[in-house]
Scaffold this active site. Structure first.
Site, PDB file in Angstrom:
ATOM      1  N   ARG A  84       0.852  -1.189   0.000  1.00  0.00           N
ATOM      2  CA  ARG A  84       0.000   0.000   0.000  1.00  0.00           C
ATOM      3  C   ARG A  84       0.889   1.241   0.000  1.00  0.00           C
ATOM      4  O   ARG A  84       1.982   1.235   0.587  1.00  0.00           O
ATOM      5  CB  ARG A  84      -0.888   0.035   1.254  1.00  0.00           C
ATOM      6  CG  ARG A  84      -2.014  -0.979   1.249  1.00  0.00           C
ATOM      7  CD  ARG A  84      -3.089  -0.645   0.217  1.00  0.00           C
ATOM      8  NE  ARG A  84      -4.193  -1.577   0.224  1.00  0.00           N
ATOM      9  CZ  ARG A  84      -4.382  -2.561  -0.663  1.00  0.00           C
ATOM     10  NH1 ARG A  84      -3.517  -2.749  -1.633  1.00  0.00           N
ATOM     11  NH2 ARG A  84      -5.440  -3.345  -0.583  1.00  0.00           N
ATOM     12  N   HIS A 108      -1.253   0.256  -9.844  1.00  0.00           N
ATOM     13  CA  HIS A 108      -1.903  -0.724  -8.956  1.00  0.00           C
ATOM     14  C   HIS A 108      -2.367  -1.943  -9.769  1.00  0.00           C
ATOM     15  O   HIS A 108      -3.536  -2.330  -9.733  1.00  0.00           O
ATOM     16  CB  HIS A 108      -3.087  -0.085  -8.216  1.00  0.00           C
ATOM     17  CG  HIS A 108      -3.447  -0.823  -6.947  1.00  0.00           C
ATOM     18  ND1 HIS A 108      -3.806  -0.211  -5.778  1.00  0.00           N
ATOM     19  CD2 HIS A 108      -3.504  -2.149  -6.673  1.00  0.00           C
ATOM     20  CE1 HIS A 108      -4.073  -1.112  -4.850  1.00  0.00           C
ATOM     21  NE2 HIS A 108      -3.894  -2.306  -5.377  1.00  0.00           N
TER      22      HIS A 108
HETATM   23  C1  OXD Z   1      -6.060  -6.021  -3.133  1.00  0.00           C
HETATM   24  C2  OXD Z   1      -5.529  -5.019  -4.065  1.00  0.00           C
HETATM   25  O1  OXD Z   1      -6.012  -5.817  -1.919  1.00  0.00           O
HETATM   26  O2  OXD Z   1      -5.895  -5.052  -5.251  1.00  0.00           O
HETATM   27  O3  OXD Z   1      -6.546  -7.054  -3.616  1.00  0.00           O
HETATM   28  O4  OXD Z   1      -4.731  -4.181  -3.667  1.00  0.00           O
END
Ligand code: OXD
Length: 309
Positions: free
Chosen positions: A224, A272
Site C-alpha cells: 500500500r 496498482h
Molecule cells: C487487493 C488489491 O487488496 O488489489 O486485492 O490491492
C-alpha cells in the site's frame, strides 16, 4: 436476503455476472439502490465503502473485501467490528503477484535500470552484473502472497529472506521475526513490501529503514502507498542510499499528475496492477462465504478485523 455490492471505484457489473453464474438464486444489489431495503441486506461485498455505511444494515451477517487487502475496511472508524469479515485469497492473484515481483527483481538484478538511464544519455557502459544466486531479496510480510513469492523466488535461484511479525518457517528461506528487523534489512539487495497496512506498519518504509539497508538496495512496493513516507523515499533516492524503487501502490490513486514520482528517473510506476482480482476466479469463494455467514459458520479466509489484517 440480499448480497449488496458497495464499491466506490470498481465496476460492479462483472462481479454481478460472476456471482450469478455461480449461484443465480442469490439476490444481488448494487449500492446505491433505492429498491433494496436496508433490513434485507445480510451480506456485503465491498471496496472503499463510504465510512459508516456498514452500520446501516441491521441484519448484516458477513462482509467480504473485494480484494486481498482489508485496510479499506479497517480504516472505517465506524466499522461494526463484531461482525464476521473475510478477505479474498486466490491462486491466480498469488501467482500474478509473484510474476510482477520476479519481473521487477530481474529488472534490477540485470541492471536494466542503469541501462534505461544510460539510454536516455546515449551512453554505452556495460555494468558488472551480480549473479542471481548472490542477490538477496528480502520480503516484508509472509502471508499468502509473501510466502508464495518467497518460495518461487527461491526456486528461481535468488537468495530469499523474509520478515514477519511472528517467526515463520519456509523451506529454503531465512526468516526473521519483528524484533530482528534491522538484522533482516542489513542483508537485503532488493526489498519487497507485501505487508498489510495497519496502524503499526503505516509509514514503515521511512528514512530509518532505508538507512538500515545496504547501500544501493532497491525497493519494490506492492502493498500500500501508506507504507511509504514519500519524502524519505525521495531523499534516499537522491542521496544514493537507495538505487531505485518500483512502485505499484500510492497514497493517492490514481497518482496525481503533478506528483514528483512521475518525473523521478529512479522510480518505476505501475498503476496498482501487480495483481488484480478476477471476479470469475473469486466468485465461488464469495458465494460460499455468503452461505456460511448466513448459517453462522466461519467463512473462508476469515480475518480478525481487530488485528487489522
Ligand atoms: C487487493 C488489491 O487488496 O488489489 O486485492 O490491492
Amino acid at each position: 436476503m440480499t448480497l449488496l455490492i458497495i464499491s466506490s471505484d470498481k465496476d460492479s457489473s462483472p462481479w454481478v455476472d460472476a456471482l450469478t453464474s455461480v449461484d443465480d438464486s442469490v439476490e444481488i444489489s448494487i449500492w446505491p439502490c433505492s429498491d433494496t431495503r436496508a433490513e434485507d441486506v445480510e451480506f456485503v461485498l465491498c471496496w472503499n465503502h463510504p465510512r459508516g455505511i456498514l452500520r446501516k444494515f441491521p441484519q448484516l451477517r458477513g462482509i467480504s473485501s473485494m480484494g486481498a487487502g482489508i485496510d479499506h475496511l479497517v480504516s472505517d472508524p465506524d466499522l461494526p467490528v463484531d461482525l464476521a469479515f473475510a478477505r479474498l485469497v486466490d491462486p491466480s492473484l498469488t501467482q500474478a503477484m509473484f510474476e510482477y515481483i520476479s519481473a521487477a527483481a530481474l529488472y534490477y538484478q540485470a541492471d536494466m535500470d542503469s541501462y534505461r538511464r544510460q539510454q536516455d544519455r546515449r551512453q554505452w557502459q556495460p555494468v558488472a552484473r551480480r549473479a542471481l544466486s548472490q542477490t538477496t531479496i528480502g520480503i516484508m510480510g509472509l502471508g499468502a502472497l509473501g510466502h508464495y513469492a518467497a518460495v518461487e523466488l527461491s526456486n528461481m535461484g535468488f537468495r530469499v529472506e523474509g520478515w514477519s511479525r511472528t517467526q515463520k518457517r519456509i523451506d529454503g528461506v531465512t526468516t526473521y521475526a519483528e524484533p530482528q528487523l534491522k538484522e533482516f534489512l542489513s542483508r537485503v539487495d532488493i526489498l519487497v513490501c507485501l505487508l498489510p497496512l495497519t496502524t503499526k506498519t503505516q509509514g514503515i518504509l521511512n528514512a530509518e529503514l532505508f538507512a538500515s539497508l545496504p547501500p544501493r538496495a532497491c525497493l519494490i512496493n506492492v502493498a500500500r502507498g501508506g507504507h511509504i513516507v514519500e519524502s524519505d523515499l525521495l531523499n534516499a533516492l537522491a542521496n544514493g542510499s537507495l538505487r531505485g524503487a518500483c512502485l505499484d501502490v500510492f497514497q493517492h490513486e490514481p497518482l496525481p499528475r503533478d506528483h514528483q514520482f512521475w518525473v523521478n528517473e529512479r522510480i518505476i510506476i505501475t498503476p496498482h496492477s501487480s495483481s488484480v482480482t478476477d471476479p470469475v476466479a473469486v466468485a465461488p469463494q464469495i458465494i460460499e462465504n455468503y452461505h456460511r455467514a448466513l448459517s453462522g459458520r466461519k467463512m473462508l479466509n476469515q480475518v480478525d478485523i481487530k488485528r487489522e489484517y
